[in-house]
Every structure is written in C-alpha cells, then in structure tokens.
Write a protein that holds these residues in place. Sequence first.
Motif, PDB file in Angstrom:
ATOM      1  N   ARG A 144       0.828  -1.208   0.000  1.00  0.00           N
ATOM      2  CA  ARG A 144       0.000   0.000   0.000  1.00  0.00           C
ATOM      3  C   ARG A 144       0.856   1.249   0.000  1.00  0.00           C
ATOM      4  NH1 ARG A 144      -4.651   0.953   3.399  1.00  0.00           N
ATOM      5  NH2 ARG A 144      -3.184   1.004   5.120  1.00  0.00           N
ATOM      6  N   THR A 145       2.028   1.190   0.647  1.00  0.00           N
ATOM      7  CA  THR A 145       2.889   2.349   0.673  1.00  0.00           C
ATOM      8  C   THR A 145       3.557   2.584  -0.677  1.00  0.00           C
ATOM      9  OG1 THR A 145       3.378   1.751   2.935  1.00  0.00           O
ATOM     10  CG2 THR A 145       4.755   3.430   1.952  1.00  0.00           C
ATOM     11  N   ARG A 146       4.021   1.501  -1.289  1.00  0.00           N
ATOM     12  CA  ARG A 146       4.865   1.668  -2.478  1.00  0.00           C
ATOM     13  C   ARG A 146       4.161   1.293  -3.770  1.00  0.00           C
ATOM     14  NH1 ARG A 146      10.389   1.591  -1.170  1.00  0.00           N
ATOM     15  NH2 ARG A 146      10.700   1.434   1.065  1.00  0.00           N
ATOM     16  N   ALA A 180      -2.058   2.877   8.952  1.00  0.00           N
ATOM     17  CA  ALA A 180      -2.243   4.079   8.144  1.00  0.00           C
ATOM     18  C   ALA A 180      -1.043   4.272   7.226  1.00  0.00           C
ATOM     19  CB  ALA A 180      -2.411   5.287   9.054  1.00  0.00           C
ATOM     20  N   LEU A 181      -1.311   4.732   5.990  1.00  0.00           N
ATOM     21  CA  LEU A 181      -0.218   4.925   5.041  1.00  0.00           C
ATOM     22  C   LEU A 181       0.704   6.038   5.524  1.00  0.00           C
ATOM     23  CD1 LEU A 181      -1.738   4.781   1.478  1.00  0.00           C
ATOM     24  CD2 LEU A 181      -0.457   3.064   2.709  1.00  0.00           C
ATOM     25  N   PRO A 182       2.016   5.854   5.367  1.00  0.00           N
ATOM     26  CA  PRO A 182       2.931   6.931   5.750  1.00  0.00           C
ATOM     27  C   PRO A 182       2.626   8.193   4.950  1.00  0.00           C
ATOM     28  CG  PRO A 182       4.131   4.905   5.335  1.00  0.00           C
ATOM     29  CD  PRO A 182       2.718   4.660   4.934  1.00  0.00           C
ATOM     30  N   GLY A 183       2.495   9.313   5.637  1.00  0.00           N
ATOM     31  CA  GLY A 183       2.251  10.584   4.965  1.00  0.00           C
ATOM     32  C   GLY A 183       0.814  10.791   4.529  1.00  0.00           C
ATOM     33  N   SER A 184      -0.084   9.862   4.813  1.00  0.00           N
ATOM     34  CA  SER A 184      -1.468  10.021   4.371  1.00  0.00           C
ATOM     35  C   SER A 184      -2.204  10.997   5.290  1.00  0.00           C
ATOM     36  CB  SER A 184      -2.176   8.663   4.400  1.00  0.00           C
ATOM     37  OG  SER A 184      -2.268   8.219   5.724  1.00  0.00           O
ATOM     38  N   ASP A 215      -4.864  10.390   6.861  1.00  0.00           N
ATOM     39  CA  ASP A 215      -5.213   9.636   8.070  1.00  0.00           C
ATOM     40  C   ASP A 215      -4.127   9.774   9.118  1.00  0.00           C
ATOM     41  OD1 ASP A 215      -7.535   8.724   7.188  1.00  0.00           O
ATOM     42  OD2 ASP A 215      -6.896   6.663   6.749  1.00  0.00           O
ATOM     43  N   GLU A 216      -2.896   9.514   8.673  1.00  0.00           N
ATOM     44  CA  GLU A 216      -1.807   9.520   9.628  1.00  0.00           C
ATOM     45  C   GLU A 216      -1.621  10.911  10.225  1.00  0.00           C
ATOM     46  OE1 GLU A 216       2.339   9.142   8.482  1.00  0.00           O
ATOM     47  OE2 GLU A 216       2.465   7.502   9.918  1.00  0.00           O
ATOM     48  N   ILE A 217      -1.717  11.923   9.374  1.00  0.00           N
ATOM     49  CA  ILE A 217      -1.551  13.290   9.872  1.00  0.00           C
ATOM     50  C   ILE A 217      -2.639  13.598  10.904  1.00  0.00           C
ATOM     51  CG2 ILE A 217      -1.588  15.722   9.176  1.00  0.00           C
ATOM     52  CD1 ILE A 217      -0.445  14.672   6.447  1.00  0.00           C
ATOM     53  N   ALA A 218      -3.865  13.124  10.615  1.00  0.00           N
ATOM     54  CA  ALA A 218      -4.962  13.365  11.553  1.00  0.00           C
ATOM     55  C   ALA A 218      -4.713  12.652  12.877  1.00  0.00           C
ATOM     56  CB  ALA A 218      -6.278  12.887  10.937  1.00  0.00           C
ATOM     57  N   PHE A 219      -4.275  11.394  12.799  1.00  0.00           N
ATOM     58  CA  PHE A 219      -3.997  10.653  14.034  1.00  0.00           C
ATOM     59  C   PHE A 219      -2.935  11.360  14.854  1.00  0.00           C
ATOM     60  CE2 PHE A 219      -5.201   6.582  11.645  1.00  0.00           C
ATOM     61  CZ  PHE A 219      -6.498   6.663  12.092  1.00  0.00           C
ATOM     62  N   THR A 220      -1.888  11.847  14.147  1.00  0.00           N
ATOM     63  CA  THR A 220      -0.808  12.504  14.861  1.00  0.00           C
ATOM     64  C   THR A 220      -1.301  13.784  15.514  1.00  0.00           C
ATOM     65  OG1 THR A 220       0.650  11.614  13.181  1.00  0.00           O
ATOM     66  CG2 THR A 220       1.570  13.295  14.619  1.00  0.00           C
ATOM     67  N   ARG A 221      -2.163  14.549  14.758  1.00  0.00           N
ATOM     68  CA  ARG A 221      -2.629  15.818  15.297  1.00  0.00           C
ATOM     69  C   ARG A 221      -3.523  15.590  16.519  1.00  0.00           C
ATOM     70  NH1 ARG A 221      -5.023  17.897  10.935  1.00  0.00           N
ATOM     71  NH2 ARG A 221      -7.051  17.274  11.766  1.00  0.00           N
ATOM     72  N   LEU A 222      -4.315  14.512  16.460  1.00  0.00           N
ATOM     73  CA  LEU A 222      -5.171  14.199  17.602  1.00  0.00           C
ATOM     74  C   LEU A 222      -4.373  13.677  18.794  1.00  0.00           C
ATOM     75  CD1 LEU A 222      -8.069  12.397  15.728  1.00  0.00           C
ATOM     76  CD2 LEU A 222      -8.214  14.559  16.957  1.00  0.00           C
ATOM     77  N   ARG A 260       7.419   5.369  14.503  1.00  0.00           N
ATOM     78  CA  ARG A 260       6.636   6.568  14.215  1.00  0.00           C
ATOM     79  C   ARG A 260       7.287   7.388  13.119  1.00  0.00           C
ATOM     80  NH1 ARG A 260       3.153  10.253  16.674  1.00  0.00           N
ATOM     81  NH2 ARG A 260       2.752   8.782  18.336  1.00  0.00           N
ATOM     82  N   ARG A 261       8.600   7.540  13.197  1.00  0.00           N
ATOM     83  CA  ARG A 261       9.306   8.344  12.208  1.00  0.00           C
ATOM     84  C   ARG A 261      10.019   7.414  11.239  1.00  0.00           C
ATOM     85  NH1 ARG A 261      10.037  13.851  14.098  1.00  0.00           N
ATOM     86  NH2 ARG A 261       9.125  14.003  16.169  1.00  0.00           N
ATOM     87  N   ARG A 262      10.348   7.924  10.075  1.00  0.00           N
ATOM     88  CA  ARG A 262      11.029   7.136   9.024  1.00  0.00           C
ATOM     89  C   ARG A 262      10.287   5.820   8.809  1.00  0.00           C
ATOM     90  NH1 ARG A 262      15.757   8.776  12.166  1.00  0.00           N
ATOM     91  NH2 ARG A 262      16.473  10.718  11.264  1.00  0.00           N
ATOM     92  N   ARG A 263       9.006   5.940   8.478  1.00  0.00           N
ATOM     93  CA  ARG A 263       8.188   4.730   8.428  1.00  0.00           C
ATOM     94  C   ARG A 263       8.545   3.830   7.269  1.00  0.00           C
ATOM     95  NH1 ARG A 263       2.231   5.193   9.347  1.00  0.00           N
ATOM     96  NH2 ARG A 263       2.513   2.970   9.070  1.00  0.00           N
ATOM     97  N   LEU A 264       9.013   4.421   6.140  1.00  0.00           N
ATOM     98  CA  LEU A 264       9.385   3.558   5.024  1.00  0.00           C
ATOM     99  C   LEU A 264      10.534   2.640   5.422  1.00  0.00           C
ATOM    100  CD1 LEU A 264       9.191   5.862   1.896  1.00  0.00           C
ATOM    101  CD2 LEU A 264       7.596   4.153   2.679  1.00  0.00           C
TER     102      LEU A 264
END
Lengths: 99, 518
Positions: free
Chosen positions: A84-86, B121-125, B127-134, B183-187
């Motif tokens: 899904r990511t790539r 959640a996809l990295p950078g999506s 969704d993820e931004i929302a989860f982080t903000r919450l 959490r960071r550098r998810r790829l």
Amino acid sequence: MNPANYLYLSAILFSLGAVGVLVRRNAIVMFMCVELMLNACNLAFVSFARINGNLDGQVIAFFVMVVAAAEVVVGLAIIMTIFRTRRSASVDEANLLKY
Amino acid sequence: MSSLLAAASFDVPTIEYGQLSPMLIIFGVAVLSLLVEAFAPRGSRRPIQLVLVFAGLAAAFAAVVMIRGTQHIAAMGSVAVDGPALFMQGAILVLAFIAALVMAERQVDPLGDAFAPRASALPGSTDEIAFTRLGWLQTEVWPLFLFSVGGMLLFPASADLLTMFVALEVVSLPLYIMAGLARRRRLLSQEAALKYFVLGAFSSAFFLYGTALFYGYAGSVDLSAISDALTANAGSMWLVITATGLVSVGLLFKIGAVPFHQWTPDVYQGSPTPVTGFMAACTKIAAFGALLRIMYVALGGIRWDWRPMMYVIAALTMIVGTLFALTQTDMKRMLAYSSIAQAGFMLVGVIATNQAGLSGTMVYLVAYGIATIGAFAIVTLVRDSTGEASHLSQWAGLGRKAPIVASAFALFLLAFAGIPLTSGFTGKFAVFTAGIAGGATPVVIIGLVASAVAAFFYVRVIVLMFFNEPTSDDGVSVVVPSGFTTLAITISVALTLVIGLVPQLILDLANQAGLFIR
C-alpha cells in the motif's frame, strides 16, 4: 511404493522453495516459496513417521501447519502495508537501507 | 500399522505447573494484555498495560528465583527446567524489564512515543496526519512484547526440537511486527519488517527441515534421544551432518552470525530504537541458549564433526563484524555490526563445549545485553527536529552538550570493547579462557586481534564525543527523558559497573547453574 521416494520428493520441493526465495523478486512469490519449504518439511515428517513406525512425525506436521498459518497472518500483513505504501511488492524497490 | 494402533494406549500427561510458572505467567499476562487492548477504553489502556507488563515481568522473575535449583525435564519431556535455562530466563526477564522501561518513554519525542499512532495508516497520508494531530498513541506494542518475551523464556528451555521450533516462531512473529511500528522514518521501518520477516521465515524453514532429518535419524525429536542415537551410532552419518547444518543455519540466523548476518544492520537501523535494544539483547540470549543446548546436549557426542564448521563461522563473524563496523557512518548500524562481532566472541564459548564455555557464554550474554539496551536507550535521546540524530557526525561534541549522557554512552562502548573494570572484560575473559581450555586456541587468537581492532572504532566514537567541537548549527540536542528512560539507563550503568568491578557475583551464579540436564 518405497517411502524413501517421498523423501526425495520432499528434498526436491524444499530445494525448489529455497531457490525460489533466492531468485524471485516479488515478496508474495517469495513468501509462497517459504510455504513450499515448510510443506516439504511436512512431507519429510510424515514419510519418516512411516519409515520409523511411530506417530510423532504426523503430530509434528499438525504443529507445523498451525505455525505456518500464524506466519501467513503476520507475513501477508507486512507485505500488504509495504504494497500500500509503495504500490509494488517487489523486494528490489525496498532498498532504502543499505551499506 | 497394526503395531502403531496396539501401542496407542493413552497416558494422561503430567504438567509441572510450578516449574513452568515463569512462562505461564508471561503468556497469561500477554493474553490479558490483548484483552485490555480489545475492551478497555483508549485513555485507560496505557496505565493498565504498564502495570500488567511490569508486574508480569517481576512476578515471572520471582517465580524463576523460587524454582532455582530445579533439575527436571517437565511437560512430558518437552521443557527442560535446569540451571542454565533458569539463569537465561532470569537474564531475559531482567533485560526485558529494562527494555520495557525504554519502550514506555513518552517524553522524548514531542509527537508522543516511538511507535506509529496507527501502523496500518499509510505513511504521509491524511489519516496519519490526523492521528498525529489528535495525539493518538498506540499501546498494541505491549501484547506483542509480552508474547515475544514468553517465547524467549521457552526457547532456551526447550528439550525437544519441535518445542524449540514453536518457541522460535513465538519469539519471531511479534518481533517482525514490532520492527515495522516506528513513528518516524516509516518507510525504513516497514522495509526492516519485510526484510526481517522474509529472511526469518526462510531460516526457520531450514531449522524445520533439519528437525525433520533428525527425526528421521533418531525416530524422535527429543534432544536426549538424538544424543542416544548418536551414541548407538545407528543410521547414516550424512543424515546427521546435513541435519546439524540445517538446524545450525536457523539458529545462527537468529544470532546474526556471518554469513547469515545480512538482515542485522538493516533491521536494527530501521526498527524503532527501543525495539532494537530489546531484540538485540533478549533475542540473542534466547537464541544462544537454544544453540548451546542443541550443541551440548544433542550433538555433544559428535563435536569433532561440527566444531570445524563453528571455527570458521566464529572467525568469520568476528572479522566481518569488526571490519564492517569500522566503515559505518550511522550509529545504529555501527552498533548492529558491533553486535555481529560480539556474537562471534560468544561463539567461542559455544565451541569450547565444556562447562566453562557454557557459563562464560552466559556471563558474556548478560554483560552484552545490559550494555546494548543502555546504548540504544541513549541513541533515542540524541535528537534533532526530524527525530533521532543517528549519523555519527551529529554526535560530535556531545560530551560538551550533555556530559552525563555522553559519559554513560562511553561506558557502554568501553564495555563492548572489553576494557577492564567494565562488564565486557568479565565476559570476554570468561569466554576466551574457556575457549583455550576447550582447545580452540586459534579462534581465541583471532578473537583477541578482532577485539583490538574493534576497540579502535569504539574509542573513535568516544573521541568524537569528547574531543571534537560540536557543529554549532545542526540543531542536535540531548533530550531530557522522563523517569522511565532515566531509570533504564541508570540500571544499565549500575549493572555494567557492578559486573565489571565485582565479577565474582555473576561468575559464581553462572557456575552454580551447572550443566544442561539430559
């Protein structure tokens, strides 16, 4: 039929699986090859159970099936997130970590 | 087939619950922790999980202390509860406790903790931004952690190869997931999980095929039955040699020995750092416990056949680990290659195949594990605006910015290098003397040379931290952690010093553990 022939078959299947993991580049296909290796082990266990004349090997085969099923759950989940990511399941593209 | 049916009279199995209690406690707590994830409201999960984890680990450790001195094969021949197994279970529980402290930290990262708010959640999506903000934080890592610890307790205590295989998978499957939770550098993190999983599954298939061949040879997967069959010298020798090789591949992979080490640097670098510390320390103890048990109990009779193979692997592991560590520019990768080299030193104790080798390896494992968890805990503290600052150049001048943290890190590096008065010296001394007593002098000489070279890159980092000017505008700072990480680092420093200054305490404990029962 001579039970040793099943052992040769299991060795061939195991080698096919091992070579498949090493040469194929799609994570799903590699994963299928690992499953082929596990099933080759199962074939060896039941053949040896027949040769040795005790039931241990057949019971072990059930354990292996359960473990393989658990491995499928975890493995497919990891491959799905990568896909899904790539948008690709090729292991050659997962190449950020090196040297 | 008729003989099979006639023999099938049914015996009710006896289970020694008391002797299995450390594992039962951890697995029970793991199931509870899973239920908490499912049913407790989001806000109350973390306190409940932390109580469960720390109480569970402490209770299991108390159980290990209570049943010390047991020499018994429990659970119908499946689990060997003996001195070495209990020593390693105790060590794993202590190290898991320290690692859990680092994983529980929530003050270091301004966004929360080290783990992704939603791993799905996809990295950078969005969704993820929302989860982080919450400010959502996940606690799913705790059940995974507990299941993995439970597997680690079982792994060195397995008395047959099937139990060992199941334990191997119970250790590994949660770790594959935990590797992908950063959490960071998810790829990078997801890539680490993929590599760890594919190679881990590949190697456990080898282990299993070796088990099948041992079963074919001995008619049983019990380690003592294999040993008896070898003594009776029944069946073909090529079957045993192939089986030994295949089983060794599976275990050497987990240990990270050359040539099965390729996953180690990638997985150590990509995983969330608290998880890296946990798996570097605890997995190594568990896997070495299993390797020692197979080599000493099942294959002690044919040690002249497997020792040459181990000679080569130990020498290669020490040399390759050391040389590659010299060229690394990333702190986590350097520690990963250093852990490969350390695995080589520990293999000297396996090769020795005497009691001193067994106790020496156990002491080395404890010393290495403590320093490793401490070192990775400090790596989580050195940060810039994008997360951990793991490039070596970013560590320049750290001694000026944060003298206490830098001194603690220097102590761990000295312990890795095996400098006297640190725990590393105690471990190295124990393993190398055992190696010489066991007739493995050439490997010990290679080990000594490799340690001397390895000391260079450890000291290089110390020089970098204390004698180089900090680059002024790189934004790297040492974050002040909450009590969790502080406590973890304090315990690691204290134990590293105690084992270095009063080595007799742990050496006696390891010697009293005695040998494996058969």
